[in-house]
Design an enzyme around this catalytic site. Structure first.
Site, PDB file in Angstrom:
ATOM      1  N   HIS A  28       0.829  -1.216   0.000  1.00 19.50           N
ATOM      2  CA  HIS A  28       0.000   0.000   0.000  1.00 19.50           C
ATOM      3  C   HIS A  28       0.861   1.263   0.000  1.00 19.50           C
ATOM      4  O   HIS A  28       0.548   2.242   0.677  1.00 19.50           O
ATOM      5  CB  HIS A  28      -0.918   0.018   1.237  1.00 19.50           C
ATOM      6  CG  HIS A  28      -2.049  -0.969   1.147  1.00 19.50           C
ATOM      7  ND1 HIS A  28      -3.206  -0.696   0.472  1.00 19.50           N
ATOM      8  CD2 HIS A  28      -2.185  -2.225   1.633  1.00 19.50           C
ATOM      9  CE1 HIS A  28      -4.023  -1.744   0.556  1.00 19.50           C
ATOM     10  NE2 HIS A  28      -3.427  -2.696   1.249  1.00 19.50           N
ATOM     11  N   ASP A  62      -0.360  -4.687   5.990  1.00 17.00           N
ATOM     12  CA  ASP A  62      -1.391  -5.564   5.424  1.00 17.00           C
ATOM     13  C   ASP A  62      -1.201  -5.760   3.923  1.00 17.00           C
ATOM     14  O   ASP A  62      -0.567  -4.942   3.258  1.00 17.00           O
ATOM     15  CB  ASP A  62      -2.787  -4.962   5.675  1.00 17.00           C
ATOM     16  CG  ASP A  62      -2.913  -3.555   5.096  1.00 17.00           C
ATOM     17  OD1 ASP A  62      -1.949  -2.776   5.248  1.00 17.00           O
ATOM     18  OD2 ASP A  62      -3.951  -3.245   4.500  1.00 17.00           O
ATOM     19  N   GLU A  63      -1.780  -6.852   3.446  1.00 16.58           N
ATOM     20  CA  GLU A  63      -1.930  -7.116   2.007  1.00 16.58           C
ATOM     21  C   GLU A  63      -0.642  -6.860   1.227  1.00 16.58           C
ATOM     22  O   GLU A  63      -0.645  -6.151   0.229  1.00 16.58           O
ATOM     23  CB  GLU A  63      -3.072  -6.265   1.431  1.00 16.58           C
ATOM     24  CG  GLU A  63      -4.405  -6.583   2.074  1.00 16.58           C
ATOM     25  CD  GLU A  63      -5.549  -5.811   1.449  1.00 16.58           C
ATOM     26  OE1 GLU A  63      -6.422  -6.442   0.861  1.00 16.58           O
ATOM     27  OE2 GLU A  63      -5.564  -4.552   1.568  1.00 16.58           O
ATOM     28  N   VAL A  64       0.437  -7.464   1.692  1.00 19.90           N
ATOM     29  CA  VAL A  64       1.699  -7.312   0.973  1.00 19.90           C
ATOM     30  C   VAL A  64       1.691  -8.315  -0.178  1.00 19.90           C
ATOM     31  O   VAL A  64       1.766  -9.517   0.038  1.00 19.90           O
ATOM     32  CB  VAL A  64       2.890  -7.546   1.925  1.00 19.90           C
ATOM     33  CG1 VAL A  64       4.203  -7.466   1.154  1.00 19.90           C
ATOM     34  CG2 VAL A  64       2.864  -6.521   3.050  1.00 19.90           C
TER      35      VAL A  64
END
Ligand code: ACM
Length: 679
Positions: free
Chosen positions: A250, A311-313
């Protein structure tokens, strides 16, 4: 706990018994203990406040705000009389911390009698909380404005009660954030989690790295001066401000100005879509940059906690970069998760060196990290329990995502101590600090963000403040609606913006028929609006459709559904309920004829024509079903089949919205054909 239950049930019984003589207590969050008395304290023009005990400038400002708010709510320009006892006496034993601490005492006691009220607290922070309770107690009565006699002893269940606001996807100006802080303070929330950077925009001025905003934003960001002033505003209201800089995923907005931080090769844009660039955790220069950046931000944000995202790597770019793969093998790591854990370990040391505690989303949970970090659970309640079992403190946001457009009752039903956490030992449970609602900003603008947060945020605030046993849904809705009205006195626009937006769609035409339609629809749920969007979201597109104006939860549909349940439970005999059901159904049946000419005249409403037609057809079907029920003979099969076809069609999203009265109309149709209720 048992005493608490007795007190609460006493309160409920007493509230019922005195329903005639005393107004209902519209308190949200419900205090830990409420004992009603008799009589009430009149609130009139001579209302006055006196403060004894600990006294500071912040408390003075709070009392001034409190009096101004009470004045707005009641319409009285107060003119206290000299020489008479104050209406409300306030006493705090101690002041507050200059930087608000997690777990700082927020308790208070409030006694209201017909002759006066008294608010006492160990700290001025408790006074802040008690004043909000007093504001909620004041209601209009046959004898004028008054606060009912009551004794309240209150303290929070969890020390961390937050709201996350994403300002990256759509920038939210400081004045809009401030009115949301006012709303949070009104429902005793105490943390603003400020999601300040993401792929679509970097929103904080950095003096060391000016290209972060110069190239990583559309020119909309907060200066350091604005941030410091905002943090002081939050502190005055008993709210901590925790920044989040989401890394290593992100993070595309960082790379426009500083491409050397990225594990890919660009080009980078703020428009989203395509690749998902992430930071390179294998280069020493990345840590050097973060050392300097975090040192600067740690000074700007005084809170003890610092959220690093995590998050959400999406590891595709790590997979595609031979140097990074080489690094993974050379360091004996198995996969990208190990590489992220390595990154987080290095990051944690930098954060700790700046005297901060690292917080991250649940992906950061890894045994190599010290137990001082906080795990922020968003993918499910089990990660909160898993973290606690391993000795990590945690926060819950799973179940509290306001952007998913769930009804308030669904958020309300989720408790940080339920689900997987219910099996934890008391020691493990003590690691659960509370939770945060989340307002992700893919689909909001400054114009409608309030309506996505409020009033549903108030029920999450109650879940985190009030005793676990406070969970009656009917009571919650009644109190939420009362608080919702009060919140607009603070300057929030969650109710009023909707009308402005409907007027934009309608031009100068009468919007009464448009409101009838808008009142019974809701936006599609979860991420369905996203999946309906062809291609990446255009974050600069106007959000001016009906879906952007309507409330996430339709009060009208809920009331109508309740009416149909009442009618069904009476064996379809309750005439008063039936009369009201008929009134609604006839209104909807006739609405399309009123609305249709307008729908054709404005580009912003054309897509809503099928929705309006379906609502009319549902109204007609429901009325026919009632006629069959009244006659006491089952509706013919052919009619029923035709109506159920219409009902199935009406369940499909139209213009990204759902008609929320389909299920109760289906229930009437099925009942009229002699079928057991569908649900
Ligand atoms: C998140 O919603 N990705 C924390």
């Amino acid at each position: 706990m048992r005493n608490l239950l007795i007190v609460l049930s006493f309160f409920l019984l007493a509230a019922l018994a005195s329903a005639q003589s005393q107004p209902q207590l519209n308190l949200m969050p419900m205090p830990a203990s409420v004992q009603p008395g008799t009589g009430q304290l009149p609130i009139n023009q001579s209302f006055s406040v006196a403060v004894t005990g600990n006294h500071d400038a912040s408390l003075d400002r709070e009392v001034q705000r409190f009096v101004a708010q009470l004045s707005r709510q009641t319409g009285f320009p107060f003119r206290p009389k000299s020489g008479v006892a104050p209406t409300l006496q306030i006493h705090a034993d101690h002041g507050r911390e200059a930087v608000q601490k997690l777990g700082e005492d927020e308790s208070y006691e409030l006694t209201v009698a017909d002759s006066g009220a008294k608010l006492t607290a160990p700290t001025t922070l408790g006074v802040l909380r008690g004043l909000q309770t007093f504001l909620q107690l004041v209601q209009i009565t046959p004898a004028g404005f008054a606060a009912p006699s009551v004794t309240i002893k209150d303290q929070p269940r969890f020390p961390w009660r937050g709201t996350l606001i994403d300002v990256s996807r759509h920038f939210i100006p400081i004045d809009v954030l401030k009115r949301n802080l006012d709303g949070m303070a009104a429902v005793k929330m105490n943390v603003l989690h400020w999601h300040l950077s993401d792929d679509q925009g970097f929103r904080v001025e950095s003096k060391k790295f000016p290209k972060l905003t110069q190239m990583g934003s559309d020119g909309m960001f907060y200066t350091q001066g604005e941030i410091s002033e905002f943090i002081a505003y939050a502190h005055d209201r008993g709210i901590r401000v925790m920044p989040e800089f989401d890394i290593p995923g992100h993070s595309q907005s960082w790379f426009l100005g500083y491409p050397e931080l990225s594990s890919g090769s660009g080009p980078y844009t703020l428009e989203g879509g395509g690749m998902n660039p992430i930071m390179d955790p294998t280069r020493e220069s990345t840590y050097k940059f973060l050392e300097n950046f975090i040192a600067e931000m740690a000074k700007l944000f005084p809170d003890a906690y610092f959220h690093i995202g995590g998050d959400e790597v999406d590891g595709k770019q790590w997979d595609a970069n031979p140097k990074i793969q080489e690094f993974i093998h050379a360091h004996g790591m198995k996969n990208n998760q190990d590489l992220q854990a390595y990154f987080n370990q290095r990051l944690q040391k930098i954060v700790a060196k700046n005297h901060k505690i690292m917080v991250g989303w649940d992906e950061i949970l890894h045994p190599d990290l010290p137990k001082t970090i906080i795990v922020h659970s968003w993918r499910g309640q089990q990660s909160l329990a898993a973290a606690a079992k391993q000795g990590y403190s945690g926060l819950l946001s799973f179940g509290y995502y306001l952007d998913l457009m769930w009804p308030a009752a669904r958020h309300y039903a989720i408790d940080p101590m339920s689900d997987a956490a219910a099996t934890l030992t008391p020691q493990e449970k003590s690691l659960i600090l509370g939770g945060e609602s989340c307002q992700w900003a893919e689909w909001v603008t400054p114009e409608n963000v309030d309506s996505h947060i409020w009033p549903r945020n108030a029920v999450i605030a109650e879940r985190l403040w009030s005793p676990q046993e406070v969970k009656d849904v009917a009571s919650m809705y009644a109190r939420m609606n009362a608080v919702s009205l009060d919140l607009e006195w603070l300057g929030l626009t969650h109710r009023s913006a909707r009308l402005h937006m409907l007027h934009r769609m309608a031009g100068s035409a009468d919007i009464s028929a448009l409101r009838i339609l808008a009142d019974v629809v809701e936006p599609v749920k979860d991420y369905n609006r996203w999946s309906d969007t062809k291609g990446p979201i255009d974050f600069h597109a106007p959000l001016t459709r009906m879906i952007d104006a309507v409330s996430p939860e339709s009060d009208t549909a809920r009331h109508f559904s309740d009416l149909v349940q009442t009618f069904a439970q009476s064996g379809y005999k309750d005439q008063a309920a039936e009369a009201q059901i008929r009134m609604w159904l006839a209104t909807w049946r006739d609405n399309d004829a009123r609305l249709h000419p307008l729908l054709d005249q404005t580009s912003l409403l054309q897509e809503d024509a099928p929705l309006s037609q379906d609502l009319s057809a549902l109204g007609a079907a429901g009325l026919q079903a009632l006629d069959y029920l009244d006659k006491g003979q089952p509706a013919p099969d052919s009619w029923k089949t035709q109506q159920l076809g219409l009902i199935e069609q009406s369940k499909q999203p139209m213009a990204d919205m759902l008609l929320m009265v389909v299920a109760p109309v289906q229930q009437l149709v099925e009942a009229s054909a002699g079928q057991a209720p569908h649900n």
